[in-house]
Write a protein that holds these residues in place. Structure first.
Motif, PDB file in Angstrom:
ATOM      1  N   UNK A 181       0.843  -1.190   0.000  1.00 32.34           N
ATOM      2  CA  UNK A 181       0.000   0.000   0.000  1.00 32.34           C
ATOM      3  C   UNK A 181       0.883   1.247   0.000  1.00 32.34           C
ATOM      4  N   UNK A 182       0.256   2.412  -0.117  1.00 31.87           N
ATOM      5  CA  UNK A 182       1.021   3.661  -0.070  1.00 31.87           C
ATOM      6  C   UNK A 182       1.755   3.772   1.271  1.00 31.87           C
ATOM      7  N   UNK A 183       1.048   3.473   2.362  1.00 26.14           N
ATOM      8  CA  UNK A 183       1.682   3.531   3.673  1.00 26.14           C
ATOM      9  C   UNK A 183       2.809   2.520   3.819  1.00 26.14           C
ATOM     10  N   UNK A 184       2.595   1.309   3.310  1.00 24.63           N
ATOM     11  CA  UNK A 184       3.628   0.284   3.370  1.00 24.63           C
ATOM     12  C   UNK A 184       4.843   0.649   2.542  1.00 24.63           C
ATOM     13  N   UNK A 185       4.607   1.217   1.370  1.00 22.90           N
ATOM     14  CA  UNK A 185       5.713   1.662   0.521  1.00 22.90           C
ATOM     15  C   UNK A 185       6.497   2.773   1.204  1.00 22.90           C
ATOM     16  N   UNK A 186       5.783   3.713   1.816  1.00 18.28           N
ATOM     17  CA  UNK A 186       6.451   4.806   2.523  1.00 18.28           C
ATOM     18  C   UNK A 186       7.251   4.267   3.711  1.00 18.28           C
TER      19      UNK A 186
END
Length: 313
Positions: free
Chosen positions: A245-250
Motif C-alpha cells: 500500500x502507499x503507507x507500506x511503501x512509505x
C-alpha cells in the motif's frame, strides 16, 4: 509538529548547550526494551491473522534490498569519500541496515495521520538488520578465514535488539489479539510516551556526535543526507513492485533510508575492530537520524504517494 519530535529537539538543544540533563542508563535500557517489545508484539498480533508462507517472497525481496544498499554505498565512500577500506565498509553496513527508532517515529507519525501500512513491517525491520552486516564484513575482510563467524553470528542473531524484536513478534503471534489485551495498557497505550523519552535521550546522543562531524568535514554531511534520499527511492521501487500500500511503501522507503546505530556498531566492533566507529555514528546519528525524523518521513510518504499515483495511471 508531533510532540515526540519536540522531545528529540529538546534533547538536541540540551546537549548542544552542554546541559546536565541525562537519562539514567538503567532508564534508557528499560525504555529501549519496552520500545522494541512493543513494536514486535504489535506486529506479531497482526501476523497471527496472516499466512507466514505468503510473507516469504516479500521477506526475501526485502533482504535482497538489504544486500544491495551497502554494496552501492561502499564504492561511494571508498572512492568519492576516500575512506579507508575498513571505514568505508563499516559506514556502508550502517546505511544498509535499519534504525528501530526511525521506524518507531514513522509508525507514530503514520498513526497520527491515520495512514495504514502492512502489519508485517516489524518482521521486515528485524530481517533487514542482518544482510548489511554480512556485506559489510565481506567488504572489509574479503572471504577469509580470519572472520570470527561464531562471534558475528552470536552478535547478529542474539544481540539484545534482535532478541527483543523477534521475541515480541513471537509473543504477539502466539497470544493473538485477545490474549495480548492485558498487556496493552503498558506496551500499546503508553507507546508514544515511551518513544518520547527515548527520543529525548537520542537528542542528547546526537548532540554528542556533532563534534565528529566538524572534524571530518562536509562529506559525511552530504553522504548522511544523500544516501537516505537515494535509498528511499530504492525502497519505494521495492514497495511498489511488491504490491505494498502507499503507507507500506512509505514505511519501506523509511526503513531503507534509515541507518543502524545499535546492531551494526556491535557487529563491526567484533569483526572489523580497526574501523573507526566515530565516523559511522557521527553520520548515522549526527546527520541521518535527525534528517529522517525532522524532514525525511513526510518526504518519503509524499514520494510513495506520487509513485503510486504514477504507477496506477
Amino acid at each position: 509538529m508531533d510532540p515526540v519530535i519536540l522531545f528529540f529537539l529538546l534533547g538536541l538543544a540540551a546537549g548542544l548547550l552542554r546541559s546536565e540533563l541525562r537519562l539514567p542508563g538503567a532508564v534508557y535500557d528499560l525504555v529501549s526494551m519496552l520500545l522494541l517489545l512493543a513494536i514486535g508484539m504489535k506486529g506479531g498480533v497482526e501476523l497471527a491473522r496472516q499466512s507466514l508462507a505468503e510473507l516469504l517472497p516479500q521477506t526475501l525481496a526485502v533482504m535482497t534490498m538489504g544486500l544491495l544498499l551497502p554494496a552501492i554505498a561502499y564504492p561511494v565512500l571508498r572512492y568519492a569519500g576516500r575512506f579507508k577500506r575498513a571505514d568505508a565498509a563499516s559506514i556502508a553496513a550502517h546505511y544498509g541496515s535499519v534504525s528501530v527508532a526511525t521506524y518507531a517515529v514513522a509508525a507514530a507519525w503514520f498513526a497520527s495521520r491515520d495512514i495504514a501500512f502492512e502489519a508485517h513491517m516489524p518482521l521486515l525491520l528485524a530481517v533487514l538488520e542482518i544482510p548489511a552486516i554480512l556485506v559489510g564484513i565481506v567488504l572489509a575482510r574479503g572471504l577469509s578465514r580470519d572472520i570470527r563467524l561464531d562471534a558475528v553470528v552470536h552478535e547478529v542473531f542474539l544481540g539484545k535488539g534482535i532478541v527483543l524484536l523477534i521475541g515480541g513478534l513471537l509473543i504477539g503471534w502466539a497470544s493473538g489479539p485477545e490474549g495480548i489485551m492485558p498487556l496493552a495498557p503498558l506496551f500499546f497505550d503508553l507507546f508514544k510516551g515511551i518513544l518520547a523519552l527515548f527520543l529525548l535521550e537520542m537528542g542528547l546522543i546526537t548532540a554528542a556526535h556533532f563534534g565528529s562531524l566538524r572534524r571530518h568535514g562536509a562529506f559525511l554531511v552530504l553522504f548522511g543526507v544523500g544516501m537516505p534520499l537515494f535509498a528511499s527511492l530504492v525502497g519505494t521501487v521495492f514497495g511498489v513492485v511488491l504490491g505494498f500500500s502507499v503507507g507500506g511503501t512509505a514505511m519501506l522507503a523509511t526503513l531503507a533510508a534509515s541507518a543502524s546505530y545499535i546492531a551494526v556498531p556491535a557487529a563491526m566492533r567484533i569483526s572489523v575492530p580497526e574501523a573507526n566507529p566515530t565516523l559511522s555514528l557521527a553520520a548515522a546519528l549526527g546527520v541521518t537520524f535527525p534528517f529522517n525524523v525532522l524532514a525525511g518521513i513526510p518526504l518519503y510518504h509524499a514520494l510513495a504517494t506520487k509513485v503510486h499515483v504514477f504507477a496506477g495511471g
